[in-house]
Design a protein around this motif. Structure first.
Motif, mmCIF file in Angstrom:
data_model
loop_
_atom_site.group_PDB
_atom_site.id
_atom_site.type_symbol
_atom_site.label_atom_id
_atom_site.label_comp_id
_atom_site.label_asym_id
_atom_site.label_seq_id
_atom_site.Cartn_x
_atom_site.Cartn_y
_atom_site.Cartn_z
ATOM 1 N N PHE A 1 76.013 -35.475 -84.470
ATOM 2 C CA PHE A 1 75.345 -35.709 -85.669
ATOM 3 C C PHE A 1 75.645 -37.263 -85.940
ATOM 4 O O PHE A 1 75.683 -37.675 -87.259
ATOM 5 C CB PHE A 1 75.508 -35.025 -86.692
ATOM 6 C CG PHE A 1 76.722 -34.642 -87.354
ATOM 7 C CD1 PHE A 1 77.035 -35.381 -88.554
ATOM 8 C CD2 PHE A 1 77.700 -33.865 -86.613
ATOM 9 C CE1 PHE A 1 78.507 -35.021 -88.910
ATOM 10 C CE2 PHE A 1 78.843 -33.641 -87.115
ATOM 11 C CZ PHE A 1 79.301 -34.224 -88.412
ATOM 12 N N SER B 1 74.147 -39.956 -85.604
ATOM 13 C CA SER B 1 73.007 -40.903 -86.129
ATOM 14 C C SER B 1 72.910 -40.642 -87.615
ATOM 15 O O SER B 1 72.503 -41.278 -88.390
ATOM 16 C CB SER B 1 71.753 -40.461 -85.191
ATOM 17 O OG SER B 1 71.408 -39.123 -85.248
ATOM 18 N N HIS B 2 73.315 -39.186 -87.884
ATOM 19 C CA HIS B 2 72.915 -38.898 -89.515
ATOM 20 C C HIS B 2 74.084 -39.342 -90.058
ATOM 21 O O HIS B 2 73.764 -39.773 -91.206
ATOM 22 C CB HIS B 2 72.971 -37.351 -89.468
ATOM 23 C CG HIS B 2 71.879 -36.567 -88.928
ATOM 24 N ND1 HIS B 2 70.436 -36.383 -89.535
ATOM 25 C CD2 HIS B 2 71.502 -36.013 -87.806
ATOM 26 C CE1 HIS B 2 69.936 -35.693 -88.697
ATOM 27 N NE2 HIS B 2 70.281 -35.615 -87.634
ATOM 28 N N ASP C 1 66.243 -44.830 -94.677
ATOM 29 C CA ASP C 1 65.267 -43.883 -94.495
ATOM 30 C C ASP C 1 64.727 -43.929 -93.314
ATOM 31 O O ASP C 1 64.643 -42.957 -92.660
ATOM 32 C CB ASP C 1 64.166 -44.176 -95.731
ATOM 33 C CG ASP C 1 64.575 -43.837 -96.886
ATOM 34 O OD1 ASP C 1 65.645 -43.060 -97.256
ATOM 35 O OD2 ASP C 1 64.025 -44.513 -98.042
ATOM 36 N N ALA D 1 72.941 -42.929 -90.678
ATOM 37 C CA ALA D 1 72.016 -43.048 -92.158
ATOM 38 C C ALA D 1 72.527 -42.818 -93.421
ATOM 39 O O ALA D 1 72.286 -43.715 -94.223
ATOM 40 C CB ALA D 1 70.715 -42.113 -91.737
ATOM 41 N N SER D 2 73.558 -41.955 -93.382
ATOM 42 C CA SER D 2 74.160 -41.706 -94.536
ATOM 43 C C SER D 2 75.115 -42.829 -95.051
ATOM 44 O O SER D 2 75.038 -43.288 -96.210
ATOM 45 C CB SER D 2 75.112 -40.423 -94.764
ATOM 46 O OG SER D 2 74.394 -39.395 -94.334
ATOM 47 N N ARG E 1 67.204 -42.242 -90.994
ATOM 48 C CA ARG E 1 67.412 -40.823 -91.156
ATOM 49 C C ARG E 1 66.067 -40.151 -90.608
ATOM 50 O O ARG E 1 66.216 -39.038 -89.814
ATOM 51 C CB ARG E 1 67.283 -40.482 -92.772
ATOM 52 C CG ARG E 1 67.327 -39.000 -93.079
ATOM 53 C CD ARG E 1 67.616 -38.957 -94.298
ATOM 54 N NE ARG E 1 66.572 -39.618 -95.256
ATOM 55 C CZ ARG E 1 66.773 -39.735 -96.421
ATOM 56 N NH1 ARG E 1 67.750 -39.451 -97.123
ATOM 57 N NH2 ARG E 1 65.529 -40.477 -97.170
ATOM 58 N N ASP E 2 64.871 -40.685 -90.481
ATOM 59 C CA ASP E 2 63.536 -40.112 -89.715
ATOM 60 C C ASP E 2 63.772 -40.298 -88.548
ATOM 61 O O ASP E 2 63.539 -39.421 -87.581
ATOM 62 C CB ASP E 2 62.423 -40.838 -90.451
ATOM 63 C CG ASP E 2 62.306 -40.582 -91.786
ATOM 64 O OD1 ASP E 2 62.657 -39.821 -92.452
ATOM 65 O OD2 ASP E 2 61.549 -41.748 -92.618
ATOM 66 N N ALA F 1 66.389 -40.082 -86.669
ATOM 67 C CA ALA F 1 67.351 -39.272 -86.173
ATOM 68 C C ALA F 1 67.321 -37.852 -86.415
ATOM 69 O O ALA F 1 67.968 -36.964 -85.835
ATOM 70 C CB ALA F 1 68.643 -39.482 -86.976
ATOM 71 N N ASP F 2 65.935 -37.418 -86.877
ATOM 72 C CA ASP F 2 65.647 -36.124 -87.197
ATOM 73 C C ASP F 2 65.214 -35.713 -85.560
ATOM 74 O O ASP F 2 64.211 -35.976 -85.168
ATOM 75 C CB ASP F 2 64.562 -36.110 -88.011
ATOM 76 C CG ASP F 2 63.851 -34.634 -88.404
ATOM 77 O OD1 ASP F 2 64.692 -33.624 -87.820
ATOM 78 O OD2 ASP F 2 63.178 -34.377 -89.415
ATOM 79 N N LYS G 1 77.758 -29.773 -91.807
ATOM 80 C CA LYS G 1 77.478 -29.980 -90.464
ATOM 81 C C LYS G 1 78.247 -29.452 -89.517
ATOM 82 O O LYS G 1 77.964 -28.491 -88.459
ATOM 83 C CB LYS G 1 77.245 -31.299 -90.021
ATOM 84 C CG LYS G 1 75.992 -32.221 -90.569
ATOM 85 C CD LYS G 1 74.614 -31.688 -89.796
ATOM 86 C CE LYS G 1 73.487 -32.408 -90.435
ATOM 87 N NZ LYS G 1 72.248 -31.983 -89.814
ATOM 88 N N ALA H 1 78.741 -33.673 -96.658
ATOM 89 C CA ALA H 1 77.870 -33.618 -95.629
ATOM 90 C C ALA H 1 78.413 -33.163 -94.230
ATOM 91 O O ALA H 1 77.801 -32.449 -93.577
ATOM 92 C CB ALA H 1 76.984 -34.856 -95.749
#
Length: 400
Positions: A316, A318-319, A390, A322-323, A393-394, A396-397, A284, A280
């Motif tokens: 990224f 924040s992503h 979840d 979430a991961s 992740r939402d 951070a989109d 990125k 991942a």
């Protein structure tokens, strides 16, 4: 012959107000330099930073917020397990083997007494070879709170005997029953929370460092480094995880101390889980390394480590969070599976997986179903991490 004169332009009269004494005011001309007055909510949204926007989005995800509160409660148990447990780890009551859970009551014969339990008496059923426990409803026994109970060492360092709640004087307090050794299941579950929840954090820390480092180098530098990292990821992803866990865990000598075995298990889990995060991060960085600010940093003489750590990863982060949140449940399930199969942590260490080894016998599960309560704790923790991941992740989109 002279050309006819052009007709005069039409005269446009401004509307006259009904009141003859009123003064007509022409609208002000448009001024492009004037500041637009925005509503307060919109102004705050425009001035908010990235992390504040993520927090605002996360608050709207109610299931993620509830899951976060559940996880905070679980990690508070990790910190204060000795204080919350009514019994010390290793305490046994041979007179109450396989005792069922005791219910907490508030009212006795129409009179409010407060939280109390009824004492239990047992008889041995020689036909089914099972202990039959019967509550004695004549004598309520109030539960003690903020009391002195069995002594312990807080975090293995500070001797103490303070407990949030204790068994009644001369009575018992088995909220989740006891096991085959007469140990309180509720106290063991609290102590097991410390090990099982900590395994996930330490394991994901190891996986995070390896995954971000190798994935960052592969995505930013490319070339032969990217090729080597990609082949390593493909080899590890092609191996079945559970047999690999079992093989590596079986290689840990049983003569090692429980603490060393604990760190070996977390190291094994972390070393196997990093490929997903590395892939991942690589994808990125492949997209972000062509941005103008990366080129500007390179022209100013920034080294690759600084470009990756100070410019690329924060874009990224924040992503990444979430991961990581979504990867911790895999660590918890891995430790539980290994300990359940006898290849992970072993007594005297107490974890949810170690406690579930008592439920390997189907006869014990049928006769004493409360031995399965650690499974409920595993499910709650895994679902909480998944729902929180979840939600993060939402939130951070950037296109949501």
């Amino acid at each position: 012959m002279t050309a006819p004169e052009a007709p005069p332009p039409p005269v446009v009269h401004a509307p006259v107000p009904d009141d003859p004494d009123a003064h007509f005011v022409c609208p002000a001309p448009f001024d492009p330099t004037a500041e637009e007055v925005l509503p307060e909510a919109r102004q705050k949204a425009l001035e908010a930073g990235h992390w504040r926007m993520v927090w605002w989005k996360l608050r709207r995800h109610r299931l993620a917020v509830v899951s976060g509160l559940v996880l905070i409660g679980l990690y508070l148990i990790v910190l204060f397990a000795e204080v919350l447990a009514p019994y010390a780890l290793g305490d046994r009551d041979t007179n109450h083997i396989y005792a069922p859970p005791q219910r907490i009551h508030l009212v006795h014969e129409g009179e409010f007494i407060g939280p109390f339990v009824y004492p239990v008496q047992y008889t041995l059923d020689m036909v089914r070879l099972k202990r039959e426990y019967t509550p004695d409803t004549r004598t309520p026994q109030p539960i003690r709170f903020f009391c002195s109970g069995p002594s312990y060492e807080f975090w293995g360092m500070i001797p103490a005997d303070f407990h949030l709640m204790c068994a009644p004087e001369g009575g018992t307090l088995f909220l989740l029953g006891t096991d085959r050794l007469g140990q309180d299941m509720f106290s063991r579950l609290l102590y097991g929370t410390r090990i099982s929840m900590t395994v996930g954090l330490i394991g994901i820390a190891i996986s995070f460092v390896i995954g971000v480092t190798l994935g960052g180098l592969a995505g930013y530098l490319g070339g032969w480094i990217d090729t080597v990292v990609q082949r390593m990821i493909e080899i590890l992803r092609s191996l079945p995880e559970l047999p690999l866990w079992m093989a590596l865990s079986a290689a840990v000598p049983v003569t090692w101390s429980p603490i060393v075995v604990f760190f070996c298990i977390t190291l094994i889990l972390g070393l196997i889980d990093w490929p997903g995060l590395a892939r991942a991060v690589r994808s990125k960085l492949l997209a972000l390394r062509e941005e103008d600010y990366v080129t500007a940093a390179q022209l100013m003489g920034a080294r690759p480590a600084r470009v990756i750590g100070r410019h690329l990863l924060p874009n990224f982060s924040s992503h990444l969070i979430a991961s990581v949140t979504l990867s911790i449940p895999g660590m918890i399930l891995g430790e539980t599976a290994l300990s359940f199969l006898g290849l992970g942590l072993r007594p005297p260490v107490t974890s949810w997986g170690v406690m579930l080894t008592e439920a390997q016998n189907i006869e014990a599960v049928v006769l004493y179903p409360w031995l399965m309560t650690p499974m409920a704790a595993v499910m709650i923790a895994v679902l909480a991490f998944n729902f929180l991941g979840d939600g993060l992740r939402d939130a951070a989109d950037p296109y949501d």
